[in-house]
Design an enzyme around this catalytic site. Sequence first.
Site, PDB file in Angstrom:
ATOM      1  N   ARG A  36       2.180 -29.863  14.971  1.00  0.00           N
ATOM      2  CA  ARG A  36       3.173 -30.511  14.085  1.00  0.00           C
ATOM      3  C   ARG A  36       4.465 -30.822  14.851  1.00  0.00           C
ATOM      4  O   ARG A  36       4.719 -31.957  15.217  1.00  0.00           O
ATOM      5  CB  ARG A  36       3.425 -29.595  12.866  1.00  0.00           C
ATOM      6  CG  ARG A  36       4.156 -30.271  11.729  1.00  0.00           C
ATOM      7  CD  ARG A  36       5.657 -30.364  11.901  1.00  0.00           C
ATOM      8  NE  ARG A  36       6.319 -29.073  12.071  1.00  0.00           N
ATOM      9  CZ  ARG A  36       7.598 -28.952  12.409  1.00  0.00           C
ATOM     10  NH1 ARG A  36       8.345 -30.019  12.612  1.00  0.00           N
ATOM     11  NH2 ARG A  36       8.145 -27.755  12.596  1.00  0.00           N
ATOM     12  N   ASP A  37       5.250 -29.810  15.175  1.00  0.00           N
ATOM     13  CA  ASP A  37       6.530 -30.047  15.857  1.00  0.00           C
ATOM     14  C   ASP A  37       6.292 -30.683  17.226  1.00  0.00           C
ATOM     15  O   ASP A  37       7.054 -31.539  17.677  1.00  0.00           O
ATOM     16  CB  ASP A  37       7.260 -28.701  16.025  1.00  0.00           C
ATOM     17  CG  ASP A  37       8.764 -28.848  16.195  1.00  0.00           C
ATOM     18  OD1 ASP A  37       9.252 -29.987  16.191  1.00  0.00           O
ATOM     19  OD2 ASP A  37       9.456 -27.823  16.333  1.00  0.00           O
ATOM     20  N   CYS A 261      12.386 -33.503  17.841  1.00  0.00           N
ATOM     21  CA  CYS A 261      12.470 -34.068  16.503  1.00  0.00           C
ATOM     22  C   CYS A 261      12.990 -35.489  16.618  1.00  0.00           C
ATOM     23  O   CYS A 261      14.017 -35.719  17.265  1.00  0.00           O
ATOM     24  CB  CYS A 261      13.413 -33.213  15.649  1.00  0.00           C
ATOM     25  SG  CYS A 261      13.695 -33.919  14.029  1.00  0.00           S
ATOM     26  N   ASN A 270       9.607 -27.564  22.650  1.00  0.00           N
ATOM     27  CA  ASN A 270       9.764 -26.156  22.255  1.00  0.00           C
ATOM     28  C   ASN A 270       9.435 -25.242  23.434  1.00  0.00           C
ATOM     29  O   ASN A 270       8.818 -25.669  24.407  1.00  0.00           O
ATOM     30  CB  ASN A 270       8.778 -25.816  21.138  1.00  0.00           C
ATOM     31  CG  ASN A 270       9.103 -26.503  19.843  1.00  0.00           C
ATOM     32  OD1 ASN A 270       9.049 -27.721  19.755  1.00  0.00           O
ATOM     33  ND2 ASN A 270       9.450 -25.736  18.837  1.00  0.00           N
TER      34      ASN A 270
HETATM   35  C1  LIG Z   1      12.673 -36.326   2.833  1.00  0.00           C
HETATM   36  C2  LIG Z   1      12.358 -37.788   2.959  1.00  0.00           C
HETATM   37  C3  LIG Z   1      11.013 -38.099   2.323  1.00  0.00           C
HETATM   38  C4  LIG Z   1      13.448 -38.563   2.237  1.00  0.00           C
HETATM   39  O1  LIG Z   1      13.345 -39.934   2.561  1.00  0.00           O
HETATM   40  P1  LIG Z   1      13.866 -41.068   1.538  1.00  0.00           P
HETATM   41  O2  LIG Z   1      13.648 -42.380   2.223  1.00  0.00           O
HETATM   42  O3  LIG Z   1      15.246 -40.732   1.093  1.00  0.00           O
HETATM   43  O4  LIG Z   1      12.867 -40.788   0.319  1.00  0.00           O
HETATM   44  P2  LIG Z   1      12.340 -41.639  -0.857  1.00  0.00           P
HETATM   45  O5  LIG Z   1      12.029 -40.685  -1.947  1.00  0.00           O
HETATM   46  O6  LIG Z   1      13.289 -42.791  -1.134  1.00  0.00           O
HETATM   47  O7  LIG Z   1      10.958 -42.215  -0.286  1.00  0.00           O
HETATM   48  C5  LIG Z   1      10.872 -43.253   0.654  1.00  0.00           C
HETATM   49  C6  LIG Z   1       9.411 -43.631   0.781  1.00  0.00           C
HETATM   50  O8  LIG Z   1       8.686 -42.553   1.351  1.00  0.00           O
HETATM   51  C7  LIG Z   1       7.682 -42.085   0.412  1.00  0.00           C
HETATM   52  N1  LIG Z   1       7.647 -40.637   0.471  1.00  0.00           N
HETATM   53  C8  LIG Z   1       8.646 -39.780   0.168  1.00  0.00           C
HETATM   54  N2  LIG Z   1       8.224 -38.527   0.363  1.00  0.00           N
HETATM   55  C9  LIG Z   1       6.956 -38.596   0.807  1.00  0.00           C
HETATM   56  C10 LIG Z   1       6.008 -37.619   1.175  1.00  0.00           C
HETATM   57  N3  LIG Z   1       6.274 -36.323   1.151  1.00  0.00           N
HETATM   58  N4  LIG Z   1       4.789 -38.019   1.556  1.00  0.00           N
HETATM   59  C11 LIG Z   1       4.476 -39.335   1.611  1.00  0.00           C
HETATM   60  N5  LIG Z   1       5.366 -40.322   1.279  1.00  0.00           N
HETATM   61  C12 LIG Z   1       6.578 -39.943   0.865  1.00  0.00           C
HETATM   62  C13 LIG Z   1       8.137 -42.597  -0.938  1.00  0.00           C
HETATM   63  O9  LIG Z   1       7.050 -42.706  -1.819  1.00  0.00           O
HETATM   64  C14 LIG Z   1       8.742 -43.912  -0.577  1.00  0.00           C
HETATM   65  O10 LIG Z   1       7.717 -44.865  -0.328  1.00  0.00           O
HETATM   66  P3  LIG Z   1       7.868 -46.370  -0.914  1.00  0.00           P
HETATM   67  O11 LIG Z   1       8.053 -46.241  -2.377  1.00  0.00           O
HETATM   68  O12 LIG Z   1       9.094 -46.926  -0.210  1.00  0.00           O
HETATM   69  O13 LIG Z   1       6.586 -47.003  -0.481  1.00  0.00           O
HETATM   70  C15 LIG Z   1      12.357 -38.224   4.449  1.00  0.00           C
HETATM   71  O14 LIG Z   1      13.664 -38.099   4.933  1.00  0.00           O
HETATM   72  C16 LIG Z   1      11.439 -37.430   5.311  1.00  0.00           C
HETATM   73  O15 LIG Z   1      10.224 -37.534   5.193  1.00  0.00           O
HETATM   74  N6  LIG Z   1      11.996 -36.622   6.230  1.00  0.00           N
HETATM   75  C17 LIG Z   1      11.233 -35.764   7.127  1.00  0.00           C
HETATM   76  C18 LIG Z   1      11.603 -36.045   8.559  1.00  0.00           C
HETATM   77  C19 LIG Z   1      10.819 -35.130   9.468  1.00  0.00           C
HETATM   78  O16 LIG Z   1       9.652 -34.894   9.289  1.00  0.00           O
HETATM   79  N7  LIG Z   1      11.484 -34.622  10.516  1.00  0.00           N
HETATM   80  C20 LIG Z   1      10.877 -33.723  11.459  1.00  0.00           C
HETATM   81  C21 LIG Z   1      10.611 -32.353  10.891  1.00  0.00           C
HETATM   82  S1  LIG Z   1      12.017 -31.277  10.821  1.00  0.00           S
HETATM   83  C22 LIG Z   1      12.067 -30.525  12.308  1.00  0.00           C
HETATM   84  O17 LIG Z   1      11.380 -30.962  13.201  1.00  0.00           O
HETATM   85  C23 LIG Z   1      12.896 -29.301  12.523  1.00  0.00           C
HETATM   86  C24 LIG Z   1      12.051 -28.033  12.535  1.00  0.00           C
HETATM   87  C25 LIG Z   1      11.491 -27.719  11.150  1.00  0.00           C
HETATM   88  O18 LIG Z   1      10.947 -28.171  13.406  1.00  0.00           O
HETATM   89  C26 LIG Z   1      12.898 -26.853  12.997  1.00  0.00           C
HETATM   90  C27 LIG Z   1      13.477 -27.017  14.393  1.00  0.00           C
HETATM   91  O19 LIG Z   1      12.857 -27.628  15.274  1.00  0.00           O
HETATM   92  O20 LIG Z   1      14.553 -26.461  14.614  1.00  0.00           O
END
Ligand SMILES: CC(C)(COP(=O)([O-])OP(=O)([O-])OC[C@H]1O[C@@H](n2cnc3c(N)ncnc32)[C@H](O)[C@@H]1OP(=O)([O-])[O-])[C@@H](O)C(=O)NCCC(=O)NCCSC(=O)C[C@@](C)(O)CC(=O)[O-]
Length: 335
Positions: A36-37, A261, A270
Amino acid sequence: MTHVTKTINSKLIKSLIYRSLSTAVPQIRIYEVGPRDGLQNESKFVPTEIKIELINKLAAAGIKDIESASFVSPKWVKQMSDGVDVMKNVPRAPGVNYPVLVPNLKGYDTAKQCNVEEVAIFPAGSEGFSQKNLNCSVEEGLKRFKLVADQAVKDGLRVRGYVSCVVGCPYDGPVHPKGIAKITEQLFEMGCYEVSLGDTIGVGTAGSVKRLMQEVLTVAKPEQLALHFHDTYGQALSNLLAGLEFGIKTVDSSISGLGGCPYARGASGNLATEDLVYFLYGLGLNTHIDLVKLIEAGRYISNYLGKPTESKVNRAIGDRFKNHNDIAKLASCDV
Ligand SMILES: CC(C)(COP(=O)([O-])OP(=O)([O-])OC[C@H]1O[C@@H](n2cnc3c(N)ncnc32)[C@H](O)[C@@H]1OP(=O)([O-])[O-])[C@@H](O)C(=O)NCCC(=O)NCCSC(=O)C[C@@](C)(O)CC(=O)[O-]
């Protein structure tokens, strides 16, 4: 550096070495985040069957917790858009946990359809990163994650919490440990069984990790926490040693040192799982992980991606050892 500071530091180092050589350091659980990450930051799409084979190889090496996919918006992270196919097709080895990352109820519903037993939620520790990564404020993110956690707890699923940018944020700069402790506490109130503290851009040092631990341990027990270090500045293992001093028992790492990320400028890979296992053997800990098979898993994915492994242990070992016990002996200097 003053004389007093030098003396304290040398005492600390001696006590760390002493504890490392004694059996005081507890058994460590490795939580693998490579599929994943590790992969989420790769620009070239990795086919589902390669992701599944990587997960299988990690399980075969003895890893018991493998974060296998995320159900985030495919518009935000295309690399993870085949999460359903991964989770529906990956063979579940007995005793292995295959958690997934979910950002909202939509992602949670998908996770449920895939029969997952554990979901991870991931509020940010800073406003700037929350906006970039989740498109909302920290407070709004926590509200959304509470909805997910409430539902998961009701459904009998385990919930893991992450806090990202626990030391520094690529947009806001240094992050205060008090704020991280507060978010950690909220995650436990939501029902998380564990909170992983993520140094998302890898700016932490043993000193900042120590300050973080002192604050977070006012709201949690060490066995409820995990440490998640990115190795951008080469500090991951020394940060971990600082964390182990506080009794931490769970460590996140990524095969071959993959990671980063897409929404955290400057985030690199990582802590590599191969390096972590070697390090733990050096502390006299048996992780029950076969380092030869782990190295093979690292090579498998690096070869597929067409880039050298980021794991120094993987590189250094090369083809010199065919037997896990020989590497374990090397790591513990037990010759
Ligand atoms: C939170 C949102 C969804 C807000 O994103 P948004 O654009 O504000 O959300 P929305 O509700 O307006 O949705 C936009 C579109 O995405 C769809 N959608 C919405 N949600 C989903 C879902 N779950 N599954 C599938 N589709 C989804 C939704 O249906 C819509 O589709 P449309 O109507 O335009 O066709 C977005 O910002 C997002 O997905 N963010 C995640 C980013 C990410 O994955 N980043 C990497 C992980 S975090 C990380 O790496 C840190 C960590 C954890 O590892 C710790 C560390 O390393 O320190």
